[in-house]
Design an enzyme around this catalytic site. Structure first.
Site, mmCIF file in Angstrom:
data_model
loop_
_atom_site.group_PDB
_atom_site.id
_atom_site.type_symbol
_atom_site.label_atom_id
_atom_site.label_comp_id
_atom_site.label_asym_id
_atom_site.label_seq_id
_atom_site.Cartn_x
_atom_site.Cartn_y
_atom_site.Cartn_z
ATOM 1 N N GLU A 1 -9.754 -3.391 -5.823
ATOM 2 C CA GLU A 1 -9.773 -3.362 -4.396
ATOM 3 C C GLU A 1 -9.771 -4.364 -3.868
ATOM 4 O O GLU A 1 -8.895 -5.057 -3.015
ATOM 5 C CB GLU A 1 -10.660 -2.217 -3.756
ATOM 6 C CG GLU A 1 -10.449 -0.820 -3.825
ATOM 7 C CD GLU A 1 -9.277 -0.275 -3.294
ATOM 8 O OE1 GLU A 1 -8.817 -0.836 -2.112
ATOM 9 O OE2 GLU A 1 -9.014 0.821 -3.703
ATOM 10 N N ASP B 1 0.869 -1.089 0.129
ATOM 11 C CA ASP B 1 -0.156 -0.034 0.024
ATOM 12 C C ASP B 1 0.925 1.343 0.053
ATOM 13 O O ASP B 1 0.471 2.205 -0.524
ATOM 14 C CB ASP B 1 -0.976 0.178 1.426
ATOM 15 C CG ASP B 1 -2.182 0.569 0.673
ATOM 16 O OD1 ASP B 1 -2.824 0.464 -0.290
ATOM 17 O OD2 ASP B 1 -2.683 1.445 1.524
ATOM 18 N N GLU C 1 -11.248 6.052 -2.476
ATOM 19 C CA GLU C 1 -11.311 6.497 -1.036
ATOM 20 C C GLU C 1 -12.358 5.920 -0.263
ATOM 21 O O GLU C 1 -11.983 5.330 0.894
ATOM 22 C CB GLU C 1 -11.483 8.050 -0.934
ATOM 23 C CG GLU C 1 -10.425 8.890 -1.737
ATOM 24 C CD GLU C 1 -9.152 8.920 -0.933
ATOM 25 O OE1 GLU C 1 -8.572 7.833 -0.569
ATOM 26 O OE2 GLU C 1 -8.482 10.063 -0.866
ATOM 27 N N GLU D 1 0.054 10.686 5.113
ATOM 28 C CA GLU D 1 -0.145 9.354 5.144
ATOM 29 C C GLU D 1 1.340 8.486 4.758
ATOM 30 O O GLU D 1 1.556 7.544 5.199
ATOM 31 C CB GLU D 1 -1.225 9.218 3.725
ATOM 32 C CG GLU D 1 -1.848 7.607 3.859
ATOM 33 C CD GLU D 1 -2.935 7.795 3.101
ATOM 34 O OE1 GLU D 1 -3.864 8.633 3.341
ATOM 35 O OE2 GLU D 1 -3.075 6.974 2.194
HETATM 36 C C1 LIG Z 1 -5.125 -0.123 -2.465
HETATM 37 C C2 LIG Z 1 -5.847 1.362 -1.954
HETATM 38 N N1 LIG Z 1 -6.941 1.825 -2.119
HETATM 39 C C3 LIG Z 1 -7.422 2.880 -1.669
HETATM 40 C C4 LIG Z 1 -6.407 3.627 -0.530
HETATM 41 C C5 LIG Z 1 -7.025 4.770 0.043
HETATM 42 N N2 LIG Z 1 -6.270 6.098 -0.594
HETATM 43 C C6 LIG Z 1 -5.277 3.042 -0.338
HETATM 44 N N3 LIG Z 1 -4.255 3.680 0.470
HETATM 45 N N4 LIG Z 1 -4.839 1.924 -1.128
#
Ligand SMILES: Cc1ncc(CN)c(N)n1
Length: 232
Positions: free
Chosen positions: A221, A58, A151, A99
């Protein structure tokens, strides 16, 4: 840095195209927002090697997400016709700085060395998809719908890990609060309202494209969670 947790104004929820599509595609929406990986965080059974995989992958994803959001920001400035769109997207972009810093701290805490991590297939495919969406051919309403979905999946997923009855391990609640807090929820609602406003005036071709992109985000996702659950 803008803090989404405290600066968002309460926005009323409206029903529009997105909710209609979420109803129509409810099984993939549920698969994305209640994936076994997320449920395992909530019930405390999460395999920590999967969490470490998710963390590293991520981190790489978010670095690719920054130019995507920057593209949304440029388009909000040029194409939206509503000056407040820019502030909403700018708030999201600014919070990505925090983040990334958060990921770096978590990387040290969990002994995940980001410099050695290679993006896995699901991550590469997701990032390629984001790059395609950055084309000027893609309509503002479509990119906004995608932005909201990306999001919102994290907001819904991590908020679930904080809901009553959770057994989320204490060392993972930081991750859950990052996306599960009320400020992030309000920010997602602001993005959703922008997307809905654009969809109200969209042609049937643009609506079909936005629906398709929404479903594709949800599929990416799910694949991302699956990849994380695979561990390593
Ligand atoms: C895979 C993924 N999807 C969504 C997000 C949220 N910004 C994230 N950090 N990573």
């Amino acid at each position: 840095m803008k803090n989404l947790e405290t600066s968002s104004m309460e926005e009323p929820e409206k029903t529009g195209m997105i909710d209609t599509w979420l109803d129509k595609h409810s099984s993939i929406y549920t698969a994305a927002t209640r994936h076994a990986f997320v449920v395992s965080i909530r019930d405390g059974s999460v395999d920590l090697s999967s969490f470490r995989t998710w963390l590293g992958q991520d981190y790489l994803f978010v670095r690719g997400f920054v130019p995507f959001v920057a593209n949304v920001l440029i388009r909000a400035g040029k194409e939206s016709g509503e000056s407040s769109d820019m502030e909403v997207v700018l708030g999201g972009l600014a919070s990505l700085y925090d983040e990334i810093e958060w990921f770096k701290r978590e990387g040290s805490k969990w002994n995940v060395d980001f410099s050695t991590i290679v993006p896995q297939k699901a991550n590469q495919e997701y990032r390629r998809f984001l790059e395609a969406l950055m084309s000027s051919e893609v309509k503002y309403a479509v990119i906004m719908t995608a932005f909201w979905a990306i999001e919102a999946v994290y907001q819904e997923s991590f908020a679930h890990c904080l809901e009553d009855g959770n057994k989320t391990p204490a060392e993972l609640t930081g991750a859950c609060h990052r996306w599960g807090n009320d400020g992030f929820k309000q920010y997602c609602l602001s993005v959703k309202n922008i997307a809905e406003r654009c969809l109200e005036n969209a042609s049937s071709e643009v609506l079909a494209e936005a629906e398709n992109v929404l479903v594709r985000v949800l599929e990416h996702e799910v694949a991302f969670w699956e990849m994380s659950r695979g561990g390593n």
